[in-house]
Design an enzyme around this catalytic site. Structure first.
Site, mmCIF file in Angstrom:
data_model
loop_
_atom_site.group_PDB
_atom_site.id
_atom_site.type_symbol
_atom_site.label_atom_id
_atom_site.label_comp_id
_atom_site.label_asym_id
_atom_site.label_seq_id
_atom_site.Cartn_x
_atom_site.Cartn_y
_atom_site.Cartn_z
ATOM 1 N N HIS A 125 0.820 -1.218 0.000
ATOM 2 C CA HIS A 125 0.000 0.000 0.000
ATOM 3 C C HIS A 125 0.859 1.275 0.000
ATOM 4 O O HIS A 125 0.328 2.373 -0.202
ATOM 5 C CB HIS A 125 -0.984 -0.008 1.183
ATOM 6 C CG HIS A 125 -0.351 0.175 2.531
ATOM 7 N ND1 HIS A 125 -0.069 -0.871 3.385
ATOM 8 C CD2 HIS A 125 0.034 1.291 3.189
ATOM 9 C CE1 HIS A 125 0.442 -0.415 4.505
ATOM 10 N NE2 HIS A 125 0.510 0.903 4.410
ATOM 11 N N SER B 217 4.663 2.268 7.959
ATOM 12 C CA SER B 217 4.324 1.139 7.087
ATOM 13 C C SER B 217 5.525 0.712 6.256
ATOM 14 O O SER B 217 6.177 1.527 5.598
ATOM 15 C CB SER B 217 3.173 1.528 6.155
ATOM 16 O OG SER B 217 2.016 1.814 6.894
ATOM 17 N N ASP C 285 0.210 -7.681 1.012
ATOM 18 C CA ASP C 285 0.673 -6.332 1.335
ATOM 19 C C ASP C 285 2.210 -6.236 1.394
ATOM 20 O O ASP C 285 2.766 -5.529 2.228
ATOM 21 C CB ASP C 285 0.064 -5.846 2.660
ATOM 22 C CG ASP C 285 0.082 -4.327 2.777
ATOM 23 O OD1 ASP C 285 0.290 -3.652 1.751
ATOM 24 O OD2 ASP C 285 -0.068 -3.819 3.907
#
Length: 491
Positions: free
Chosen positions: A235, A345, A266
């Protein structure tokens, strides 16, 4: 008598001219003796030439030049033998001075010597003579040195006295702190300490920036191989135009290219060209236990090189995530209370030995839909064993394989009493080969209870294709166990 001179024994003496009488030019006389020559008792007066008929001394009178023909003749150069008036003496001098000491009218208090100042030659100054032992006049340098030296001595003395009073606890000296003690082990920053771990891992942590139509997406990542492969979240790079860059721990940056990505797990891999890269050390996420210390590293809110600490709060926390209209992501995550925020992230979650055990991916928040979420102590990371497998697939083939069991559960929730009821079993698939049938209720996989529909998909994808798992199920009222060899998706 010849030419006004007469010869007398004892030396040449000028004859008095006629009618001289008591003239000072003649020998000293007294009123009673008339012109008779007399000599004071004991010989001629000091400084007076010898008189005819008087005994001559063996040395000249003090201060008087030797008489020609006398015993000391020639002993004083520079004086002529005869001068004006027939009396030996300086050239051109009056003859009266030679018998001045015998003058009866002479003042007895007058000095016995007559000092005649020497002639001074015009235009020539006498050379100045300086006494080397005489004290000199102090210069400006000396005057400045005196206060400087005095100040230094005073400062040194004052500092020494102050230190002595402070060391002895003198009046007015407050001693701050207690006696020195051995620092605790954590303060010594040993390699196994949290500070030692952070120092070792941070050079391998990077900030990832990807250009997109809506702007620039920013996240974190870490170097997986020495030749420049970087692991991050899908993402972070999703929706990008293909242009990416990496900012290293030292602040330098380099362009990067997207190698591949797997939206359902992911995980994404990008590549950067730079020599001398240091790859992280990988750990074993299956060996983690709840309570193990962990560190989360990355660039939360664009704050690069941030390190937060926590523990493993839970294991195999099944997650289903994704944005509306986007892919649904499943993984059995590592839950931690280490502070994780937007920008973390893709960054590494490392254990107490500095080995990467997870990839920080998502957080839970109490904010409403569409609002900016922040840390509340509930963060989740993809297990590194799963992330490594996906990364190897992407590097090797450009895409990742998905692990499947060959069955699908029924309904959005579990059944009463626990477990997941199978709604579909693919023919010749892994579940069909293990003897599972539609209607069976899956209770556990490798001892992990199944309560939510996402549990089956997320937990299965944790394992690599070909792995064998133990499935506990219920058929009717009987509980049974079977072994299922998982397979890769045909896509």
């Amino acid at each position: 008598m010849t030419d006004g001179w007469e010869w007398r024994r004892g030396g040449e003496t000028p004859a008095r001219p006629p009618g001289a009488g008591n003239s000072p030019a003649g020998p000293p006389t007294t009123p009673e003796a008339g012109n008779a020559s007399t000599v004071p008792p004991g010989g001629p007066a000091p400084g007076h030439p010898p008189v005819a008929g008087a005994p001559s001394p063996s040395w000249p009178a003090p201060g008087y030049p030797p008489v020609a023909g006398g015993p000391n003749a020639g002993s004083a150069p520079g004086w002529p033998a005869s001068t004006a008036g027939g009396v030996p003496g300086p050239a051109g001098a009056s003859p009266w001075w030679s018998d001045a000491l015998a003058d009866p009218w002479r003042d007895p208090a007058a000095p016995t010597a007559v000092v005649v100042p020497g002639a001074v030659v015009a235009g020539i100054e006498p050379e100045a003579v300086t006494d080397p032992d005489a004290p000199g006049r102090p210069t400006l340098r000396h005057l400045l040195l005196i206060p400087v030296i005095t100040a230094l001595l005073a400062g040194t003395l004052g500092g020494a006295l102050g230190y002595a009073f402070a060391a002895r606890g003198g009046a007015g000296g407050a001693v701050l702190g207690g006696a020195p003690v051995e620092p605790p082990a954590l303060a010594q920053r040993k390699p196994e300490s949290l500070a030692g771990v952070a120092e070792r891992v941070l050079p391998s942590v990077v900030t990832v920036r990807v250009s997109s139509l809506g702007g620039t997406s920013e996240g974190s990542g870490f170097i997986a191989t020495a030749d420049g492969h970087v692991i991050t979240n899908d993402h972070v790079v999703a929706g990008g135009t293909g242009k990416a860059s990496v900012v290293f721990n030292d602040g330098s940056s380099a362009p990067a290219t997207i190698v591949g990505q797997d939206p359902e797990s992911d995980i994404a891999v990008i590549k950067v060209s730079r020599p001398g890269l240091r790859a992280v050390e990988f750990g074993d996420s299956d060996a983690l236990a709840v309570g193990d210390p962990v560190l989360a590293m990355g660039s939360p809110l664009s704050l690069a090189n941030t390190v937060t600490a926590g523990i493993v709060s839970a294991l195999d926390r099944t997650m289903q995530a994704g944005e509306p209209g986007g892919p649904v992501r499943y993984y059995a995550a590592i839950q931690t209370d280490a502070a994780v925020n937007h920008g973390n992230s893709g960054g590494p979650l490392v254990d107490g030995a500095g080995r990467v055990v997870g990839v920080n991916s998502t957080i839970k928040s109490l904010v409403a839909e569409g609002q900016e979420a922040g840390n509340i102590g509930l963060a989740f990371a993809i297990p590194i064993n799963q992330a490594k497998r996906v990364t190897q697939d992407i590097i090797g083939t450009g895409k990742a394989r998905r692990t499947v069991i060959g069955a699908r559960v029924d309904g959005p929730s579990g059944v009463v009493g626990g477990g997941l009821r199978l709604a579909e079993v693919e023919p010749s698939g892994p579940a069909d080969g293990a003897g599972l049938k539609v209607g069976d209720v899956i209770l556990k996989i490798n001892g992990r209870p199944m309560t939510e529909p996402t549990d089956l998909t997320a937990l299965v994808r944790k394992y690599a294709p070909g792995s064998v798992v133990t499935v506990e199920f219920r058929r009717g009222s009987a509980r049974q166990n079977t072994s299922v060899r998982l397979a890769a998706d045909a896509k």
